[in-house]
Design an enzyme around this catalytic site. Structure first.
Site, short mmCIF file in Angstrom:
data_model
loop_
_atom_site.label_atom_id
_atom_site.label_comp_id
_atom_site.label_asym_id
_atom_site.label_seq_id
_atom_site.Cartn_x
_atom_site.Cartn_y
_atom_site.Cartn_z
N ASP A 83 -37.94 25.72 59.08
CA ASP A 83 -38.50 24.65 59.90
C ASP A 83 -40.01 24.81 60.08
OD1 ASP A 83 -36.09 23.42 60.17
OD2 ASP A 83 -35.72 24.06 62.23
N GLY A 84 -40.47 26.04 60.22
CA GLY A 84 -41.91 26.27 60.39
C GLY A 84 -42.70 25.79 59.18
N ASN B 76 -44.23 18.19 66.06
CA ASN B 76 -43.29 18.52 67.13
C ASN B 76 -43.88 18.32 68.51
OD1 ASN B 76 -40.91 19.12 65.85
ND2 ASN B 76 -40.96 21.31 66.26
N THR C 102 -36.09 18.57 70.50
CA THR C 102 -35.04 19.56 70.32
C THR C 102 -35.59 20.98 70.18
OG1 THR C 102 -35.08 19.14 67.93
CG2 THR C 102 -33.47 17.91 69.23
N ALA C 103 -36.91 21.14 70.25
CA ALA C 103 -37.53 22.45 70.04
C ALA C 103 -37.89 23.08 71.39
CB ALA C 103 -38.75 22.29 69.14
#
Length: 283
Positions: free
Chosen positions: A66-67, A140, A181-182
């Site tokens: 994801d990063g 994000n 969601t993070a």
């Protein structure tokens, strides 16, 4: 939106042997299907030029976690091409495909059935004494808070030019629905469907405060102000870049003029992700 694949850019996680090997495998498959393909590692300097010239790529495949997906998406937002991620990391919330799923998906979508959906991104400015000292993008979230010291900081929050709150907390998070969601979810913020366009504003460990998480329309600008003389306060962009802030600095956040395009995996994919990662449960 549906498109025909002619050019594909494959971006691999830097220094990862598995990602490099998979990139070569993907490139061979695409080349054998008469698709122009370029492979590069995830490094900021690799994105200084439009690697394909004009027109740009029809699809950007990101091989990593994801990063890597967030970093590539943020730096390549200007290409206005849809992203699809192949998860080689631990969480894999943003990456749509697993290690075994990329070839069947490509084989199906080489027929010209690639569909994409728009997701909101953030643009921000740091204003200091009337001057913009830093600008950037986030996929994000944008976080204003104290990172190194376990002390509270007083932050003011405004929306549409109207002051709404002043809170003592570890920080304030302004996230996209994708980013809800993070860090926002970890701080008790709402889960907002990624297809929506809104700000998600969450205080991190507020002290003696009634500040509740907010979901706000994107038609106006958000602003977070550092209201007290303090050291160690910083802005964090997607958890990947930090910029030191001073007392009186204002971080102005708005919807990015460019949206994030991602490959559409169907209406159920988002909820499946929530369930698989324990964010939705059934008794």
């Amino acid at each position: 939106m549906s498109l025909h694949l002619r050019k594909v850019l494959v971006v691999t996680r830097s220094g990862d042997f598995e990602a490099k090997a998979l990139g070569a495998e993907v490139a061979a498959f695409l080349s054998g299907s008469d698709v122009e393909v370029m492979v590069c590692q995830h490094r900021p300097e690799a994105y200084d030029a439009d690697v394909f010239g004009q027109p740009g790529p029809d699809l950007i495949m990101v091989l990593g976690g994801d990063g890597t997906f967030i970093g590539v998406a943020r730096r390549m937002l200007h290409l206005e091409a849809p992203f699809v991620g192949v998860n080689l990391g631990r969480v894999g919330f943003l990456a749509q495909l697993d290690r075994a799923g990329w070839k069947p998906w490509l084989a199906e979508n080489l027929k010209g059935n690639v569909r994409s959906v728009r997701r909101m991104a953030l643009a921000y400015d740091v204003v200091r004494q009337g001057n913009v000292v830093r600008s950037g993008l986030a996929v994000n979230d944008v976080v204003v808070g104290r990172g190194e010291l376990a002390r509270l900081v007083r932050l003011g929050f405004s929306y549409g030019g109207r002051r709404l709150a002043s809170v003592r907390a570890d920080g304030l998070i302004v996230s996209t629905p994708t980013g809800s969601t993070a860090y926002g979810a970890s701080a008790g913020g709402p889960l907002v469907h990624a297809d929506l366009f809104s700000y998600c504003v969450t205080a991190v460990c507020p002290f003696l405060s009634g500040f509740k998480p907010l979901v706000l329309p994107v038609g106006e600008e958000c602003a977070v102000c550092v209201e007290e003389a303090a050291t160690g306060v910083s802005l964090t962009e997607d958890g990947q870049f930090s910029f030191p802030l001073e007392s009186g600095d204002e971080v102005r956040v708005r919807r990015s003029p460019r949206d994030l395009l991602v490959a559409d995996m169907g209406q159920g994919a988002y909820f499946d992700k929530l369930k698989n990662h324990g964010l939705l449960t059934e008794r």
